[in-house]
Write a protein that holds these residues in place. Sequence first.
Motif, PDB file in Angstrom:
ATOM      1  N   LEU A  45     -27.036 -50.188   0.074  1.00 18.45           N
ATOM      2  CA  LEU A  45     -25.817 -50.148   0.736  1.00 18.45           C
ATOM      3  C   LEU A  45     -25.621 -48.737   1.560  1.00 18.45           C
ATOM      4  N   PHE A  47     -23.778 -46.611   4.673  1.00 19.86           N
ATOM      5  CA  PHE A  47     -22.544 -46.406   5.483  1.00 19.86           C
ATOM      6  C   PHE A  47     -22.782 -45.305   6.468  1.00 19.86           C
ATOM      7  N   THR A  54     -25.864 -41.644   8.382  1.00 20.71           N
ATOM      8  CA  THR A  54     -26.158 -42.594   7.386  1.00 20.71           C
ATOM      9  C   THR A  54     -26.365 -42.300   6.002  1.00 20.71           C
ATOM     10  N   TRP A  77     -16.862 -50.254  -4.028  1.00 14.41           N
ATOM     11  CA  TRP A  77     -17.352 -48.939  -3.505  1.00 14.41           C
ATOM     12  C   TRP A  77     -16.078 -47.958  -3.652  1.00 14.41           C
ATOM     13  N   CYS A  79     -14.820 -45.091  -2.497  1.00 13.38           N
ATOM     14  CA  CYS A  79     -15.063 -44.310  -1.269  1.00 13.38           C
ATOM     15  C   CYS A  79     -14.016 -43.218  -1.062  1.00 13.38           C
ATOM     16  N   ILE A  95     -20.793 -51.095   7.385  1.00 15.89           N
ATOM     17  CA  ILE A  95     -21.564 -51.026   6.203  1.00 15.89           C
ATOM     18  C   ILE A  95     -22.774 -51.932   6.075  1.00 15.89           C
ATOM     19  N   GLU A 107     -24.870 -56.750   7.697  1.00 16.90           N
ATOM     20  CA  GLU A 107     -24.069 -55.759   7.788  1.00 16.90           C
ATOM     21  C   GLU A 107     -22.638 -56.376   8.049  1.00 16.90           C
TER      22      GLU A 107
END
Length: 116
Positions: A45, A47, A54, A77, A79, A95, A107
């Motif tokens: 994954l 981000f 990234t 996730w 975060c 994402i 995505e």
Amino acid sequence: DVYKRQGGSKPAPQLVVVTPEVALDKKATVELKGLNFKPDQEVALLFIDVNGVTSDIVFATDPQPVADKAGTWATTWNCGRFVSRKLIKEGTYTIKAADVDYNVLAEATVNFIAKK
């Protein structure tokens, strides 16, 4: 293969953000799930933060995203650390779900909003 017998192709992998709006908070979490992945496929994954960097965020997910026999997976996730470090500010972020070689398969976006 069922899809070939029906004359179609297998549906493309999909990334679904179950929680499309998340309040900016150091305990923030994003619920993610995938559909139409290869059975037993490990998923990376990715981000893209406010600086355009990234990051592979699998280290901050629980459980690790791995497709089941039906090609689906679900994870959370955590975060909050990204929020605390100001890598996430108010706005919409992408994402990406990729294979282990970082080839993007699907995505989706998540919108971070100010805490009320």
